[in-house]
Design a protein around this motif. Structure first.
Motif, PDB file in Angstrom:
ATOM      1  N   TYR A   1       0.841  -1.190   0.000  1.00 49.91           N
ATOM      2  CA  TYR A   1       0.000   0.000   0.000  1.00 49.91           C
ATOM      3  C   TYR A   1       0.877   1.241   0.000  1.00 49.91           C
ATOM      4  N   TYR A   2       0.485   2.203  -0.817  1.00 52.52           N
ATOM      5  CA  TYR A   2       1.158   3.494  -0.882  1.00 52.52           C
ATOM      6  C   TYR A   2       0.165   4.572  -0.529  1.00 52.52           C
ATOM      7  N   LEU A   3       0.678   5.656   0.079  1.00 57.60           N
ATOM      8  CA  LEU A   3      -0.164   6.780   0.484  1.00 57.60           C
ATOM      9  C   LEU A   3       0.380   8.085  -0.061  1.00 57.60           C
TER      10      LEU A   3
ATOM     11  N   GLY B   1      -2.622   7.453   8.317  1.00 51.56           N
ATOM     12  CA  GLY B   1      -3.478   6.739   7.384  1.00 51.56           C
ATOM     13  C   GLY B   1      -4.597   7.603   6.839  1.00 51.56           C
ATOM     14  N   LYS B   2      -4.433   8.925   6.893  1.00 47.42           N
ATOM     15  CA  LYS B   2      -5.498   9.839   6.454  1.00 47.42           C
ATOM     16  C   LYS B   2      -5.545  10.012   4.944  1.00 47.42           C
ATOM     17  N   GLY B   3      -4.487   9.654   4.269  1.00 45.83           N
ATOM     18  CA  GLY B   3      -4.479   9.792   2.818  1.00 45.83           C
ATOM     19  C   GLY B   3      -5.265   8.668   2.171  1.00 45.83           C
ATOM     20  N   GLN B   4      -5.318   8.680   0.853  1.00 50.00           N
ATOM     21  CA  GLN B   4      -6.007   7.634   0.104  1.00 50.00           C
ATOM     22  C   GLN B   4      -5.018   6.561  -0.282  1.00 50.00           C
ATOM     23  N   PRO B   5      -5.100   5.376   0.330  1.00 49.91           N
ATOM     24  CA  PRO B   5      -4.158   4.313  -0.022  1.00 49.91           C
ATOM     25  C   PRO B   5      -4.394   3.782  -1.436  1.00 49.91           C
ATOM     26  N   VAL B   6      -3.305   3.448  -2.087  1.00 50.20           N
ATOM     27  CA  VAL B   6      -3.329   2.788  -3.389  1.00 50.20           C
ATOM     28  C   VAL B   6      -2.640   1.445  -3.171  1.00 50.20           C
ATOM     29  N   ARG B   7      -3.332   0.358  -3.541  1.00 48.58           N
ATOM     30  CA  ARG B   7      -2.766  -0.970  -3.319  1.00 48.58           C
ATOM     31  C   ARG B   7      -2.291  -1.563  -4.638  1.00 48.58           C
ATOM     32  N   LEU B   8      -1.093  -2.129  -4.601  1.00 47.12           N
ATOM     33  CA  LEU B   8      -0.599  -2.940  -5.706  1.00 47.12           C
ATOM     34  C   LEU B   8      -0.562  -4.375  -5.199  1.00 47.12           C
ATOM     35  N   ARG B   9      -1.387  -5.224  -5.805  1.00 43.99           N
ATOM     36  CA  ARG B   9      -1.435  -6.640  -5.439  1.00 43.99           C
ATOM     37  C   ARG B   9      -0.789  -7.461  -6.542  1.00 43.99           C
ATOM     38  N   THR B  10       0.093  -8.363  -6.143  1.00 44.15           N
ATOM     39  CA  THR B  10       0.683  -9.313  -7.083  1.00 44.15           C
ATOM     40  C   THR B  10       0.158 -10.695  -6.713  1.00 44.15           C
ATOM     41  N   GLU B  11      -0.496 -11.321  -7.702  1.00 41.77           N
ATOM     42  CA  GLU B  11      -1.070 -12.649  -7.507  1.00 41.77           C
ATOM     43  C   GLU B  11      -0.936 -13.425  -8.807  1.00 41.77           C
ATOM     44  N   ASN B  12      -0.243 -14.543  -8.735  1.00 39.16           N
ATOM     45  CA  ASN B  12      -0.034 -15.385  -9.922  1.00 39.16           C
ATOM     46  C   ASN B  12       0.555 -14.601 -11.090  1.00 39.16           C
ATOM     47  N   GLY B  13       1.493 -13.715 -10.805  1.00 37.07           N
ATOM     48  CA  GLY B  13       2.150 -12.942 -11.854  1.00 37.07           C
ATOM     49  C   GLY B  13       1.338 -11.777 -12.393  1.00 37.07           C
ATOM     50  N   VAL B  14       0.142 -11.553 -11.851  1.00 35.07           N
ATOM     51  CA  VAL B  14      -0.721 -10.455 -12.303  1.00 35.07           C
ATOM     52  C   VAL B  14      -0.642  -9.334 -11.269  1.00 35.07           C
ATOM     53  N   ASN B  15      -0.421  -8.111 -11.769  1.00 31.63           N
ATOM     54  CA  ASN B  15      -0.342  -6.928 -10.912  1.00 31.63           C
ATOM     55  C   ASN B  15      -1.646  -6.146 -11.026  1.00 31.63           C
ATOM     56  N   THR B  16      -2.359  -6.022  -9.910  1.00 32.03           N
ATOM     57  CA  THR B  16      -3.635  -5.320  -9.892  1.00 32.03           C
ATOM     58  C   THR B  16      -3.544  -4.129  -8.963  1.00 32.03           C
ATOM     59  N   VAL B  17      -3.941  -2.960  -9.475  1.00 32.52           N
ATOM     60  CA  VAL B  17      -3.984  -1.736  -8.693  1.00 32.52           C
ATOM     61  C   VAL B  17      -5.414  -1.546  -8.211  1.00 32.52           C
ATOM     62  N   THR B  18      -5.568  -1.208  -6.930  1.00 29.67           N
ATOM     63  CA  THR B  18      -6.891  -1.016  -6.354  1.00 29.67           C
ATOM     64  C   THR B  18      -6.905   0.250  -5.514  1.00 29.67           C
ATOM     65  N   VAL B  19      -7.988   0.993  -5.659  1.00 27.37           N
ATOM     66  CA  VAL B  19      -8.282   2.136  -4.795  1.00 27.37           C
ATOM     67  C   VAL B  19      -9.702   1.911  -4.296  1.00 27.37           C
TER      68      VAL B  19
ATOM     69  N   THR C   1       5.394  10.520  -8.054  1.00 24.47           N
ATOM     70  CA  THR C   1       4.267  11.454  -7.899  1.00 24.47           C
ATOM     71  C   THR C   1       3.979  11.776  -6.438  1.00 24.47           C
ATOM     72  N   GLY C   2       4.856  11.345  -5.533  1.00 28.38           N
ATOM     73  CA  GLY C   2       4.753  11.768  -4.139  1.00 28.38           C
ATOM     74  C   GLY C   2       4.197  10.755  -3.160  1.00 28.38           C
ATOM     75  N   ALA C   3       3.865   9.561  -3.599  1.00 29.06           N
ATOM     76  CA  ALA C   3       3.355   8.546  -2.674  1.00 29.06           C
ATOM     77  C   ALA C   3       4.522   7.839  -1.997  1.00 29.06           C
ATOM     78  N   GLY C   4       4.290   7.411  -0.785  1.00 30.09           N
ATOM     79  CA  GLY C   4       5.286   6.643  -0.055  1.00 30.09           C
ATOM     80  C   GLY C   4       4.700   5.329   0.416  1.00 30.09           C
ATOM     81  N   LYS C   5       5.552   4.342   0.574  1.00 27.42           N
ATOM     82  CA  LYS C   5       5.096   3.044   1.055  1.00 27.42           C
ATOM     83  C   LYS C   5       4.518   3.205   2.452  1.00 27.42           C
ATOM     84  N   TRP C   6       3.367   2.620   2.655  1.00 28.96           N
ATOM     85  CA  TRP C   6       2.664   2.751   3.930  1.00 28.96           C
ATOM     86  C   TRP C   6       2.693   1.438   4.708  1.00 28.96           C
ATOM     87  N   VAL C   7       2.193   0.368   4.115  1.00 32.19           N
ATOM     88  CA  VAL C   7       2.115  -0.922   4.801  1.00 32.19           C
ATOM     89  C   VAL C   7       2.102  -2.032   3.745  1.00 32.19           C
ATOM     90  N   ASP C   8       2.513  -3.220   4.146  1.00 33.19           N
ATOM     91  CA  ASP C   8       2.421  -4.356   3.227  1.00 33.19           C
ATOM     92  C   ASP C   8       1.888  -5.554   3.988  1.00 33.19           C
TER      93      ASP C   8
END
Length: 185
Positions: free
Chosen positions: A37-39, A47-65, A97-104
């Motif tokens: 997760y990036y914020l 945790g007040k910002g809007q997290p952006v998640r990058l999920r890697t599953e079976n070689g597929v990268n999915t971005v979720t907000v 673009t200014g996001a930083g790693k938040w949690v994994d």
């Protein structure tokens, strides 16, 4: 934007639950998910910002907000997802673009599916890194119709009951909040 209706509950005996779910829903699919997760927030601890998640599953990268809300332990989220070819480049884009790693976190376990009317429910039995075992039950609806959402909530609670999990085991907090409480950044 889809509506994701889901809950998660603590599991004490994952092997027994896996056997029970297999007997009801058939053979599961093995899953391994790694989330970062990036914020866009200078105060990442809040945790007040809007997290952006990058999920890697079976070689597929999915971005979720997600725009999240919780009521009685059931999340009702507005969810936007899309795939990216190169996860590393997407992370560089976030950082530039200014996001930083938040949690994994990582989740490893099994996925079952159940037909619940016109929709499908996804049932995951997973060990979540640093947090333990959970059952997650999710239904995604394409319409924000309140009646559809209420029906999905009832179906999710029915599946939880069929699984033999007490409502008292429902976790009200998000995984990110639990990880932050444990200082598992």
């Amino acid at each position: 934007m889809n509506k994701e209706i889901e809950l998660k509950a603590h599991v004490d005996e994952p092997d027994l639950l896996k056997d029970r779910l297999s007997g009801i829903y058939g053979s599961p699919v093995l899953i391994n998910k790694n989330d970062i997760y990036y914020l866009y927030d200078t105060d990442k601890q809040s945790g007040k910002g809007q997290p952006v998640r990058l999920r890697t599953e079976n070689g597929v990268n999915t971005v979720t907000v997600k725009r999240k809300s919780v009521s009685n332990g059931i999340e009702i989220n507005d969810e936007l997802e899309f795939n990216v070819d190169n996860g590393e480049n997407f992370i560089k884009f976030l950082q530039l673009t200014g996001a930083g790693k938040w949690v994994d976190k990582s989740k490893h376990g099994w996925k079952f599916t159940a037909d619940v009317g016109a929709e499908k429910a996804v049932i995951e039995l997973c060990e979540v890194s640093r947090l333990g075992w959970f059952i997650e039950i999710e239904i995604v609806v394409e319409s924000p119709d309140d009646k559809l959402i209420a029906t999905a909530q009832e179906q999710i609670l029915d599946i939880l009951k069929i699984a033999g999990i007490s409502r008292e085991k429902i976790e009200q907090r998000y995984y990110s909040d639990m990880l932050l409480e444990k200082n598992c950044l």
